[in-house]
Design a protein around this motif. Structure first.
Motif, PDB file in Angstrom:
ATOM      1  N   ARG A   3      82.924  10.348 -14.080  1.00  0.00           N
ATOM      2  CA  ARG A   3      84.653  10.407 -14.389  1.00  0.00           C
ATOM      3  C   ARG A   3      85.013  11.676 -14.479  1.00  0.00           C
ATOM      4  N   MET A   5      88.285  13.390 -16.324  1.00  0.00           N
ATOM      5  CA  MET A   5      89.418  12.894 -17.578  1.00  0.00           C
ATOM      6  C   MET A   5      90.201  13.529 -17.893  1.00  0.00           C
ATOM      7  N   ASP A 126      79.863  14.282 -17.273  1.00  0.00           N
ATOM      8  CA  ASP A 126      81.330  13.853 -16.439  1.00  0.00           C
ATOM      9  C   ASP A 126      82.296  15.750 -17.018  1.00  0.00           C
ATOM     10  N   GLU A 229      92.738   9.399 -15.919  1.00  0.00           N
ATOM     11  CA  GLU A 229      91.239   9.208 -15.435  1.00  0.00           C
ATOM     12  C   GLU A 229      90.803   8.809 -14.141  1.00  0.00           C
ATOM     13  N   THR A 231      86.895   7.945 -11.460  1.00  0.00           N
ATOM     14  CA  THR A 231      85.641   7.955 -10.383  1.00  0.00           C
ATOM     15  C   THR A 231      85.320   8.209  -9.384  1.00  0.00           C
TER      16      THR A 231
END
Length: 232
Positions: A3, A5, A126, A229, A231
């Motif tokens: 991810r 973010m 992430d 956010e 992915t």
């Protein structure tokens, strides 16, 4: 899957910012080339963004300097785009490094946006754009001594440590894009709402170049205050 973010405190400081996050997989940075004349032309193109002296007396530079006043920074830290534009304005120009880096420096110079790149295979977990607690490790490209982040500094980090300090200033040597990098993430920030259309054009040039010169289809994600956010 990982991810990317953006933490809420970033949007509180910079609510109109948009970030383009681009992924490109299967790059052959050792056997593909990027035309040297493209980078040379971009160095000349870049001068139009900073016609006034001193360089601080130009809107793009002023915008980023004002943004940097909103959080703690290492003394003398400037946005990467200021450093590139200053070199172009002074007639020194940005010199070739490797095909991928030359390509994204060309885009950055053509449109006057900071553009970072990280080796996806070296990222741990992430990626987050956040504000540092202070003391997180950071070993910049070309250095041998740790330069830990300041409390409240805007940084990109993964689950291990900092991958870019002072927002768009310097990148980590641990995750840098090299001639052997195969899978990459790019991020390009725009803090000025008046430049959103140019921002989109710059991202299109980046993805077009990736297709034309490296034969890869890139994926583009957009993040803003309402979309924090993704992915990838």
């Amino acid at each position: 899957m990982a991810r990317f973010m953006v933490d809420p405190q970033i949007w509180r400081l910079f609510p109109t910012t948009k970030i383009a996050f681009v992924t490109a997989r299967g790059i052959d940075n050792e056997h593909h080339t990027f035309p040297a004349e493209q980078l040379a032309q971009a160095n000349m193109n870049a001068v139009k963004w900073v016609p006034n002296d001193p360089i601080s007396n130009n809107e793009i530079i002023q915008s980023w300097r004002t943004a940097y006043q909103q959080f703690k920074t290492k003394k003398g830290a400037r946005s990467a785009i200021e450093n590139l534009l200053k070199r172009a304005k002074n007639g020194k120009g940005v010199t070739p490094i490797n095909p991928i880096v030359d390509m994204y420096n060309t885009v950055s110079l053509n449109y006057a946006f900071p553009l970072g790149s990280q080796d996806m295979d070296k990222i741990v977990g992430d990626i987050r754009l956040t504000m540092a607690a202070g003391g997180e490790n950071f070993l910049p490209i070309g250095e041998t001594e740790n330069m830990p982040a300041l409390p409240g500094e805007v940084v990109y980090r993964d689950d291990q440590d900092i991958i870019s300090r002072c927002w768009a200033w310097r990148d980590s040597g641990r995750t840098e894009t090299t001639s052997t990098s195969k899978n990459l993430v790019f991020y390009m920030e725009n803090i000025d709402p008046k430049r959103h259309e140019l921002h989109e054009q710059a991202v299109k040039q980046l993805t077009d170049y990736l297709k034309a010169y490296f034969e890869v289809d890139a994926q583009t994600y957009w993040l803003d205050v309402d979309h924090s956010e993704i992915t990838f």
